[in-house]
Every structure is written in structure tokens, then in C-alpha cells.
Motif scaffolding. Structure first.
Motif, mmCIF file in Angstrom:
data_model
loop_
_atom_site.group_PDB
_atom_site.id
_atom_site.type_symbol
_atom_site.label_atom_id
_atom_site.label_comp_id
_atom_site.label_asym_id
_atom_site.label_seq_id
_atom_site.Cartn_x
_atom_site.Cartn_y
_atom_site.Cartn_z
ATOM 1 N N LYS A 30 20.651 -21.067 -24.139
ATOM 2 C CA LYS A 30 19.306 -20.987 -23.056
ATOM 3 C C LYS A 30 18.574 -22.172 -23.493
ATOM 4 O O LYS A 30 18.173 -22.759 -22.442
ATOM 5 C CB LYS A 30 19.110 -19.619 -23.439
ATOM 6 C CG LYS A 30 17.725 -19.777 -22.332
ATOM 7 C CD LYS A 30 17.401 -17.621 -22.277
ATOM 8 C CE LYS A 30 16.470 -17.691 -20.849
ATOM 9 N NZ LYS A 30 15.607 -15.839 -21.154
ATOM 10 N N GLU A 31 18.165 -21.942 -24.818
ATOM 11 C CA GLU A 31 17.155 -23.069 -25.255
ATOM 12 C C GLU A 31 17.881 -24.349 -24.866
ATOM 13 O O GLU A 31 16.433 -25.397 -24.279
ATOM 14 C CB GLU A 31 16.960 -22.675 -26.899
ATOM 15 C CG GLU A 31 15.873 -21.583 -26.747
ATOM 16 C CD GLU A 31 15.512 -21.771 -27.876
ATOM 17 O OE1 GLU A 31 15.778 -22.166 -29.065
ATOM 18 O OE2 GLU A 31 14.159 -20.640 -28.755
ATOM 19 N N ILE A 32 18.753 -24.374 -25.099
ATOM 20 C CA ILE A 32 19.035 -26.101 -24.825
ATOM 21 C C ILE A 32 20.108 -26.484 -23.196
ATOM 22 O O ILE A 32 19.090 -27.288 -22.785
ATOM 23 C CB ILE A 32 20.425 -26.110 -25.603
ATOM 24 C CG1 ILE A 32 20.943 -26.005 -26.709
ATOM 25 C CG2 ILE A 32 21.494 -27.119 -25.299
ATOM 26 C CD1 ILE A 32 21.859 -25.781 -27.899
ATOM 27 N N ALA A 33 19.723 -25.278 -22.510
ATOM 28 C CA ALA A 33 20.032 -25.186 -21.756
ATOM 29 C C ALA A 33 18.424 -26.180 -20.809
ATOM 30 O O ALA A 33 18.587 -26.249 -19.776
ATOM 31 C CB ALA A 33 20.737 -24.086 -20.415
ATOM 32 N N GLU A 34 17.819 -24.878 -20.641
ATOM 33 C CA GLU A 34 16.379 -25.201 -20.448
ATOM 34 C C GLU A 34 16.189 -26.278 -20.890
ATOM 35 O O GLU A 34 15.344 -26.963 -19.833
ATOM 36 C CB GLU A 34 15.766 -23.736 -21.187
ATOM 37 C CG GLU A 34 15.919 -22.415 -20.542
ATOM 38 C CD GLU A 34 14.454 -20.933 -20.550
ATOM 39 O OE1 GLU A 34 14.141 -21.244 -22.393
ATOM 40 O OE2 GLU A 34 14.919 -20.805 -20.304
ATOM 41 N N GLU A 35 16.047 -26.901 -22.250
ATOM 42 C CA GLU A 35 15.636 -28.273 -22.334
ATOM 43 C C GLU A 35 16.381 -29.676 -21.568
ATOM 44 O O GLU A 35 15.537 -30.463 -20.928
ATOM 45 C CB GLU A 35 16.081 -28.358 -24.066
ATOM 46 C CG GLU A 35 15.069 -29.772 -24.268
ATOM 47 C CD GLU A 35 13.967 -29.954 -24.019
ATOM 48 O OE1 GLU A 35 13.374 -30.852 -23.904
ATOM 49 O OE2 GLU A 35 13.149 -28.861 -24.468
ATOM 50 N N GLU A 36 17.483 -28.909 -20.965
ATOM 51 C CA GLU A 36 18.016 -30.243 -20.273
ATOM 52 C C GLU A 36 17.928 -29.724 -18.488
ATOM 53 O O GLU A 36 17.310 -31.453 -18.517
ATOM 54 C CB GLU A 36 19.656 -29.836 -20.210
ATOM 55 C CG GLU A 36 20.706 -30.476 -21.689
ATOM 56 C CD GLU A 36 21.887 -29.892 -21.704
ATOM 57 O OE1 GLU A 36 22.059 -29.135 -21.333
ATOM 58 O OE2 GLU A 36 22.473 -30.072 -22.911
#
Length: 358
Positions: free
Chosen positions: A130-136
Motif C-alpha cells: 500500500k505504501e509503495i502504491a501510494e508513493e507511486e
């Protein structure tokens, strides 16, 4: 979850070490595990072993679970932490969960350990994804905003170029035609009334066309920004608005011009322009007040009307292009904006932009 786990276990009792290992294997888990019983080895295990999960007893002679949890949060915050202990108070258990522990297992109920480990790792994986998706998504949003800003700059450059072409080329040609009409009128005998009247009509039409050309060129690109400065351009736009619509406008502006960047002045002018357009089209207002202030490192622009107002949430859901344009211009310059309006109560638009000098 990957097939083989790496488990770091903080424990100083051999019986409990074996108990944990037996329960994990009984639960079908495949793992490599290292056991440490002090802070130095625990910290080394976090940095060198790079565990997938940490299991920790509550209290060791020189180290406890609270200190272990803080180290995990500092060194490898994505690694889940499970407290495995003989007994703790309910208050302590709730507190350590609030501080970031994934779970706590009592040694009297070790059968729950395998499922707790699997659950903690899966939850950590979901959170990380989720954090990676939010950062992307954040990066994509930033890229889109940068692209929009770049396209806006190109659009302003094209508008400026078009304004110059219209003003210089078409304006000069129309002025030439006007002079030709004047020359022609002097050559026509006074006795030829019909032709003289026709020439006067042509002159009148040329004057109207010249005014239209000037208006179009100015709307495309406010050259006053370069010639007279931002404050004077706002004054001119306000007076033109009042003259064209009959809506009285009251301007509270700095006495002297504000020495801001061209990009900021263009953005503020366009926001002012779009706000006045919305007022003229939709508000039914009789009066408008505009205030421009430079305070410290920020510029404040407030535009308030006494019109019929509207439901802000409903308009935003309809994605009004005018309001969207104001929003995007503001956010492109890392500013803030607020729209305050209620049916029958008028509308106020407040924009704050960072002060950037030329």
C-alpha cells in the motif's frame, strides 16, 4: 509470503526457545532462526540477518521487549514484531500494540503462534504494498502536475505570441485601412453624399474592429503585466470588468507594484480574470471587493461578491472548469486556495501563493 522465513528470536531460556521452534514447525512453517539474548546481538541480528519477523520475550536481565520494539522501529520499521511472553498485564499488552507491535502471544497459549506469525507477515506485506502504491501514485500525481505546469507555460507563451501577431500584424493592417478610408473621404466630392456616408460607415466599422482586435490581444496576453506591472494590470482588468458588466468593483491594492516572478503574476492575473468571469456569468452580484496583500513570504488574493452564492460541494462534484482552473493554477505554484459560499450569501475566493521574486 515466501516459503522460507528468517526469524530473529530474543529469548534467554532454552526451554522457551525450543517451545517456540516446536510450535512453528507444528504449524507447517519453514524457517531459519537465530536466537539472541542481549541488545548488542539483537541489533546485529537486525542489521546483518535481516529478519522477516521478530519474536521477543518480555523481560531479559539486561534488555526488554520495549527496548527491542524501539530498535525494530528504528532499524527495520517494516518488520513485524510479536511479543512472546509468560505473562504481562492487560495494560502493558494494549500499550505495546499501540506502539507498533503486531501481536502478543502468551506462552500458555503457544498454539496461536504460527497463525500470528503468518498473519503479521501478510499484514506487513499489505501495508508495504500500500505504501509503495501510494508513493507511486504521489509520484505520478507530481509528474502530472509538472506536466500540466509545463503545458500551461507553453500555452501562455503561445498566447503571448498570438497576441503580438494580432496586435502588430492585424492591428497595423487595420490602421492602414483606416488611413486609406480617411484619404478616400478627402478625395470624394462633397456633392457625393451617399459615397461619403458609406466611407464613414467603413471608418466606424474599422474603429470597432480595431477595438475588438485590441481586446482579443489583451485577453490572450495581458501585456500590461510587462509594461506597467502586476498591480496596474489588476486595476485595468477591474475597471474593464466594471465598465463591461456594470458590476461595481472595489479594489484594495498595494500602493506600489509587487516585484514577483512572471509565472506568479500570470497565475494571479488569470485567477483574478477567471473569478471575474464566473461572477459575471453566474453570481448575479452587484458588488465585488478584491483585496491583494503581500505579507512576509506570501501573497494573499481575496475576491468577494454579494451574489446569490452556491453549494460548494455540489459545484465541486460537477467539476466546474472555472474553479478547477483556479485550483490547478494555485497548486502548481504550491499555494493554497479556499472557496467559501452559501446559497444567498455570496462567494469568497481566497488564494495564497508563496512570494517568488523576479
Amino acid at each position: 509470503m515466501k516459503n522460507k522465513l528468517k526469524i530473529l528470536h530474543l529469548e534467554d531460556t532454552s526451554f522457551d526457545m525450543e517451545l517456540v521452534e516446536r510450535e512453528l514447525k507444528k504449524g507447517g512453517l519453514i524457517f531459519d532462526k537465530i536466537v539472541v539474548d542481549n541488545k548488542i546481538d539483537f541489533e546485529k541480528g537486525l542489521t546483518d540477518f535481516l529478519p522477516d519477523i521478530v519474536l521477543s520475550d518480555h523481560s531479559l536481565p539486561s534488555f526488554d521487549s520495549s527496548g527491542a520494539l524501539e530498535l525494530v522501529k528504528t532499524i527495520c520499521p517494516d518488520v513485524p514484531f510479536i511479543l512472546v511472553t509468560a505473562t504481562v498485564s492487560e495494560e502493558f499488552a494494549v500499550n505495546i500494540l499501540k506502539r507498533g507491535a503486531a501481536d502478543y502471544i502468551l506462552k500458555t497459549n503457544m498454539s496461536r503462534l504460527p497463525s500470528a506469525v503468518i498473519g503479521a507477515i501478510e499484514k506487513s506485506k499489505i501495508v508495504k504494498e500500500k505504501e509503495i502504491a501510494e508513493e507511486e501514485l504521489k509520484n505520478s500525481y507530481t509528474q502530472l502536475r509538472n506536466l500540466a505546469s509545463h503545458l500551461q507555460d507553453i500555452r501562455e507563451e503561445e498566447r503571448a505570441s498570438m497576441a503580438r501577431e494580432i496586435h502588430d500584424e492585424l492591428g497595423q493592417q487595420l490602421t492602414g485601412l483606416k488611413l486609406d478610408c480617411l484619404w478616400l473621404s478627402l478625395k470624394i466630392p462633397d456633392s457625393n453624399v451617399e459615397v461619403k456616408e458609406k466611407v464613414k460607415v467603413m471608418e466606424s466599422l474599422l474603429n470597432t474592429t480595431l477595438s475588438t482586435v485590441k481586446k482579443i490581444a489583451t485577453e490572450l496576453h495581458p501585456a500590461l503585466l510587462e509594461r506597467l506591472g502586476f498591480v496596474e494590470a489588476i486595476k485595468w482588468k477591474g475597471h474593464e470588468f466594471e465598465k463591461r458588466t456594470g458590476i461595481k468593483i472595489d479594489l484594495t491594492l498595494p500602493v506600489n507594484d509587487i516585484d514577483i516572478s512572471h509565472k506568479t503574476s500570470i497565475a494571479l492575473f488569470r485567477i483574478f480574470q477567471e473569478s471575474l468571469t464566473n461572477i459575471a456569468r453566474h453570481s448575479g452580484a452587484k458588488n465585488v471587493h478584491c483585496s491583494l496583500q503581500n505579507k512576509g513570504n506570501e501573497i494573499f488574493l481575496d475576491i468577494k461578491d454579494d451574489g446569490k452564492g452556491f453549494d460548494v460541494s455540489a459545484i465541486q462534484q460537477m467539476k466546474s472548469l472555472g474553479l478547477l482552473g483556479i485550483k490547478e493554477r494555485t497548486l502548481m505554484l504550491e499555494g493554497t486556495y479556499e472557496i467559501d459560499s452559501k446559497p444567498g450569501k455570496g462567494t469568497k475566493i481566497s488564494v495564497v501563493l508563496p512570494f517568488t521574486e523576479k
